[in-house]
Design a protein around this motif. Structure first.
Motif, PDB file in Angstrom:
ATOM      1  N   MET A   1       0.852  -1.173   0.000  1.00 54.15           N
ATOM      2  CA  MET A   1       0.000   0.000   0.000  1.00 54.15           C
ATOM      3  C   MET A   1       0.899   1.238   0.000  1.00 54.15           C
ATOM      4  O   MET A   1       1.912   1.280   0.677  1.00 54.15           O
ATOM      5  N   THR A   2       0.486   2.252  -0.746  1.00 52.65           N
ATOM      6  CA  THR A   2       1.258   3.481  -0.812  1.00 52.65           C
ATOM      7  C   THR A   2       0.846   4.421   0.312  1.00 52.65           C
ATOM      8  O   THR A   2      -0.253   4.289   0.876  1.00 52.65           O
ATOM      9  N   PRO A   3       1.689   5.387   0.622  1.00 51.93           N
ATOM     10  CA  PRO A   3       1.325   6.373   1.656  1.00 51.93           C
ATOM     11  C   PRO A   3       0.051   7.141   1.304  1.00 51.93           C
ATOM     12  O   PRO A   3      -0.730   7.486   2.193  1.00 51.93           O
ATOM     13  N   ILE A   4      -0.181   7.379   0.025  1.00 54.09           N
ATOM     14  CA  ILE A   4      -1.380   8.118  -0.387  1.00 54.09           C
ATOM     15  C   ILE A   4      -2.638   7.317  -0.074  1.00 54.09           C
ATOM     16  O   ILE A   4      -3.603   7.839   0.490  1.00 54.09           O
ATOM     17  N   VAL A   5      -2.621   6.030  -0.421  1.00 51.90           N
ATOM     18  CA  VAL A   5      -3.785   5.179  -0.145  1.00 51.90           C
ATOM     19  C   VAL A   5      -3.988   5.048   1.365  1.00 51.90           C
ATOM     20  O   VAL A   5      -5.122   5.141   1.855  1.00 51.90           O
ATOM     21  N   ALA A   6      -2.909   4.874   2.109  1.00 50.06           N
ATOM     22  CA  ALA A   6      -3.008   4.756   3.566  1.00 50.06           C
ATOM     23  C   ALA A   6      -3.605   6.031   4.172  1.00 50.06           C
ATOM     24  O   ALA A   6      -4.482   5.964   5.053  1.00 50.06           O
ATOM     25  N   ALA A   7      -3.171   7.187   3.707  1.00 50.89           N
ATOM     26  CA  ALA A   7      -3.695   8.453   4.225  1.00 50.89           C
ATOM     27  C   ALA A   7      -5.174   8.614   3.883  1.00 50.89           C
ATOM     28  O   ALA A   7      -5.968   9.066   4.724  1.00 50.89           O
ATOM     29  N   LEU A   8      -5.548   8.232   2.659  1.00 47.96           N
ATOM     30  CA  LEU A   8      -6.960   8.325   2.275  1.00 47.96           C
ATOM     31  C   LEU A   8      -7.823   7.366   3.093  1.00 47.96           C
ATOM     32  O   LEU A   8      -8.951   7.706   3.475  1.00 47.96           O
ATOM     33  N   GLU A   9      -7.301   6.167   3.369  1.00 43.03           N
ATOM     34  CA  GLU A   9      -8.058   5.210   4.189  1.00 43.03           C
ATOM     35  C   GLU A   9      -8.268   5.764   5.593  1.00 43.03           C
ATOM     36  O   GLU A   9      -9.360   5.636   6.165  1.00 43.03           O
ATOM     37  N   LYS A  10      -7.246   6.381   6.125  1.00 44.25           N
ATOM     38  CA  LYS A  10      -7.349   6.962   7.467  1.00 44.25           C
ATOM     39  C   LYS A  10      -8.395   8.078   7.482  1.00 44.25           C
ATOM     40  O   LYS A  10      -9.232   8.138   8.376  1.00 44.25           O
ATOM     41  N   LYS A  11      -8.350   8.951   6.475  1.00 44.85           N
ATOM     42  CA  LYS A  11      -9.331  10.038   6.391  1.00 44.85           C
ATOM     43  C   LYS A  11     -10.740   9.490   6.209  1.00 44.85           C
ATOM     44  O   LYS A  11     -11.687   9.993   6.813  1.00 44.85           O
ATOM     45  N   ALA A  12     -10.885   8.464   5.353  1.00 48.39           N
ATOM     46  CA  ALA A  12     -12.206   7.889   5.092  1.00 48.39           C
ATOM     47  C   ALA A  12     -12.785   7.234   6.340  1.00 48.39           C
ATOM     48  O   ALA A  12     -13.993   7.288   6.566  1.00 48.39           O
ATOM     49  N   LYS A  13     -11.935   6.625   7.159  1.00 43.30           N
ATOM     50  CA  LYS A  13     -12.417   6.011   8.409  1.00 43.30           C
ATOM     51  C   LYS A  13     -12.911   7.070   9.385  1.00 43.30           C
ATOM     52  O   LYS A  13     -13.881   6.858  10.103  1.00 43.30           O
ATOM     53  N   SER A  14     -12.230   8.223   9.386  1.00 46.07           N
ATOM     54  CA  SER A  14     -12.634   9.283  10.320  1.00 46.07           C
ATOM     55  C   SER A  14     -13.856  10.058   9.816  1.00 46.07           C
ATOM     56  O   SER A  14     -14.501  10.761  10.581  1.00 46.07           O
ATOM     57  N   ALA A  15     -14.169   9.936   8.535  1.00 43.50           N
ATOM     58  CA  ALA A  15     -15.335  10.614   7.961  1.00 43.50           C
ATOM     59  C   ALA A  15     -16.072   9.655   7.035  1.00 43.50           C
ATOM     60  O   ALA A  15     -16.068   9.817   5.814  1.00 43.50           O
ATOM     61  N   PRO A  16     -16.708   8.599   7.596  1.00 48.55           N
ATOM     62  CA  PRO A  16     -17.332   7.561   6.772  1.00 48.55           C
ATOM     63  C   PRO A  16     -18.466   8.047   5.867  1.00 48.55           C
ATOM     64  O   PRO A  16     -18.797   7.385   4.889  1.00 48.55           O
ATOM     65  N   ASN A  17     -19.040   9.191   6.140  1.00 52.77           N
ATOM     66  CA  ASN A  17     -20.142   9.699   5.309  1.00 52.77           C
ATOM     67  C   ASN A  17     -19.670  10.653   4.214  1.00 52.77           C
ATOM     68  O   ASN A  17     -20.489  11.203   3.487  1.00 52.77           O
ATOM     69  N   ASN A  18     -18.371  10.844   4.100  1.00 49.25           N
ATOM     70  CA  ASN A  18     -17.829  11.757   3.100  1.00 49.25           C
ATOM     71  C   ASN A  18     -17.703  11.019   1.764  1.00 49.25           C
ATOM     72  O   ASN A  18     -16.776  10.246   1.541  1.00 49.25           O
ATOM     73  N   GLY A  19     -18.633  11.270   0.869  1.00 50.02           N
ATOM     74  CA  GLY A  19     -18.660  10.596  -0.430  1.00 50.02           C
ATOM     75  C   GLY A  19     -17.453  10.926  -1.293  1.00 50.02           C
ATOM     76  O   GLY A  19     -16.949  10.079  -2.025  1.00 50.02           O
ATOM     77  N   ARG A  20     -16.978  12.150  -1.199  1.00 46.70           N
ATOM     78  CA  ARG A  20     -15.821  12.556  -1.998  1.00 46.70           C
ATOM     79  C   ARG A  20     -14.579  11.759  -1.591  1.00 46.70           C
ATOM     80  O   ARG A  20     -13.835  11.267  -2.439  1.00 46.70           O
ATOM     81  N   LEU A  21     -14.385  11.583  -0.289  1.00 47.04           N
ATOM     82  CA  LEU A  21     -13.247  10.789   0.187  1.00 47.04           C
ATOM     83  C   LEU A  21     -13.371   9.334  -0.238  1.00 47.04           C
ATOM     84  O   LEU A  21     -12.379   8.710  -0.617  1.00 47.04           O
ATOM     85  N   ARG A  22     -14.587   8.782  -0.173  1.00 48.67           N
ATOM     86  CA  ARG A  22     -14.804   7.402  -0.611  1.00 48.67           C
ATOM     87  C   ARG A  22     -14.442   7.247  -2.087  1.00 48.67           C
ATOM     88  O   ARG A  22     -13.788   6.280  -2.483  1.00 48.67           O
ATOM     89  N   ASP A  23     -14.856   8.232  -2.897  1.00 46.46           N
ATOM     90  CA  ASP A  23     -14.545   8.191  -4.331  1.00 46.46           C
ATOM     91  C   ASP A  23     -13.035   8.293  -4.576  1.00 46.46           C
ATOM     92  O   ASP A  23     -12.479   7.566  -5.395  1.00 46.46           O
ATOM     93  N   GLU A  24     -12.373   9.209  -3.879  1.00 50.11           N
ATOM     94  CA  GLU A  24     -10.928   9.375  -4.033  1.00 50.11           C
ATOM     95  C   GLU A  24     -10.184   8.102  -3.630  1.00 50.11           C
ATOM     96  O   GLU A  24      -9.222   7.701  -4.289  1.00 50.11           O
ATOM     97  N   LEU A  25     -10.641   7.467  -2.561  1.00 50.18           N
ATOM     98  CA  LEU A  25     -10.022   6.225  -2.110  1.00 50.18           C
ATOM     99  C   LEU A  25     -10.223   5.116  -3.137  1.00 50.18           C
ATOM    100  O   LEU A  25      -9.289   4.370  -3.442  1.00 50.18           O
ATOM    101  N   ALA A  26     -11.401   5.019  -3.705  1.00 50.79           N
ATOM    102  CA  ALA A  26     -11.668   3.996  -4.731  1.00 50.79           C
ATOM    103  C   ALA A  26     -10.776   4.209  -5.949  1.00 50.79           C
ATOM    104  O   ALA A  26     -10.205   3.257  -6.493  1.00 50.79           O
ATOM    105  N   ILE A  27     -10.625   5.459  -6.367  1.00 50.83           N
ATOM    106  CA  ILE A  27      -9.753   5.769  -7.507  1.00 50.83           C
ATOM    107  C   ILE A  27      -8.305   5.409  -7.184  1.00 50.83           C
ATOM    108  O   ILE A  27      -7.611   4.791  -7.995  1.00 50.83           O
ATOM    109  N   ALA A  28      -7.857   5.780  -6.013  1.00 47.12           N
ATOM    110  CA  ALA A  28      -6.472   5.488  -5.609  1.00 47.12           C
ATOM    111  C   ALA A  28      -6.219   3.981  -5.570  1.00 47.12           C
ATOM    112  O   ALA A  28      -5.161   3.518  -6.010  1.00 47.12           O
ATOM    113  N   ARG A  29      -7.171   3.216  -5.083  1.00 50.11           N
ATOM    114  CA  ARG A  29      -7.012   1.754  -5.045  1.00 50.11           C
ATOM    115  C   ARG A  29      -6.947   1.162  -6.453  1.00 50.11           C
ATOM    116  O   ARG A  29      -6.159   0.252  -6.708  1.00 50.11           O
ATOM    117  N   ARG A  30      -7.789   1.669  -7.353  1.00 51.63           N
ATOM    118  CA  ARG A  30      -7.757   1.179  -8.744  1.00 51.63           C
ATOM    119  C   ARG A  30      -6.426   1.501  -9.411  1.00 51.63           C
ATOM    120  O   ARG A  30      -5.848   0.669 -10.113  1.00 51.63           O
TER     121      ARG A  30
END
Length: 120
Positions: A1-30
């Motif tokens: 896992m890259t630092p970018i994906v790890a940081a996005l996962e951390k942010k997404a966990k702290s804000a589970p209702n943030n759709g933009r973060l979920r989308d950014e995380l999905a893109i980063a994983r792809r």
């Protein structure tokens, strides 16, 4: 896992209702999943270029479409070992430009096939 994906996962966990973060995380994983193919193309070009370009002779030259992604990886792999490489591109309005790792770039204004010879 890259630092970018790890940081996005951390942010997404702290804000589970943030759709933009979920989308950014999905893109980063792809994108992360596709890096394997970039690495493979770069390594293949290194191997072919090392084996087929010796003593000033170029039995095979890496030639790609000159654009980003896998094409860039192949040109970059050849470039890594100091081999000849070519990136072909077509000129389209509002489209891509050749990458910096495609030093021998040939642009065409149509998609007609072209053949050429790589010279020193």
């Amino acid at each position: 896992m890259t630092p970018i994906v790890a940081a996005l996962e951390k942010k997404a966990k702290s804000a589970p209702n943030n759709g933009r973060l979920r989308d950014e995380l999905a893109i980063a994983r792809r994108l992360l999943a596709k890096t394997r193919y970039y690495d493979e193309a770069r390594e293949f070009a290194r191997l072919v270029s090392t084996a087929c370009q010796r003593d000033g002779q170029a039995e095979f030259v890496i030639v790609t479409g000159g654009g980003p992604g896998i094409m860039e990886a192949a040109n970059r792999g050849a470039h890594d070992v100091g081999a000849k490489t070519a990136g072909l591109n077509i000129t389209l309005p509002h489209e891509q430009y050749p990458t910096s790792t495609s030093p021998r770039s040939s642009a065409s204004s149509s998609t007609t096939s072209r053949s050429g010879r790589c010279t020193s």
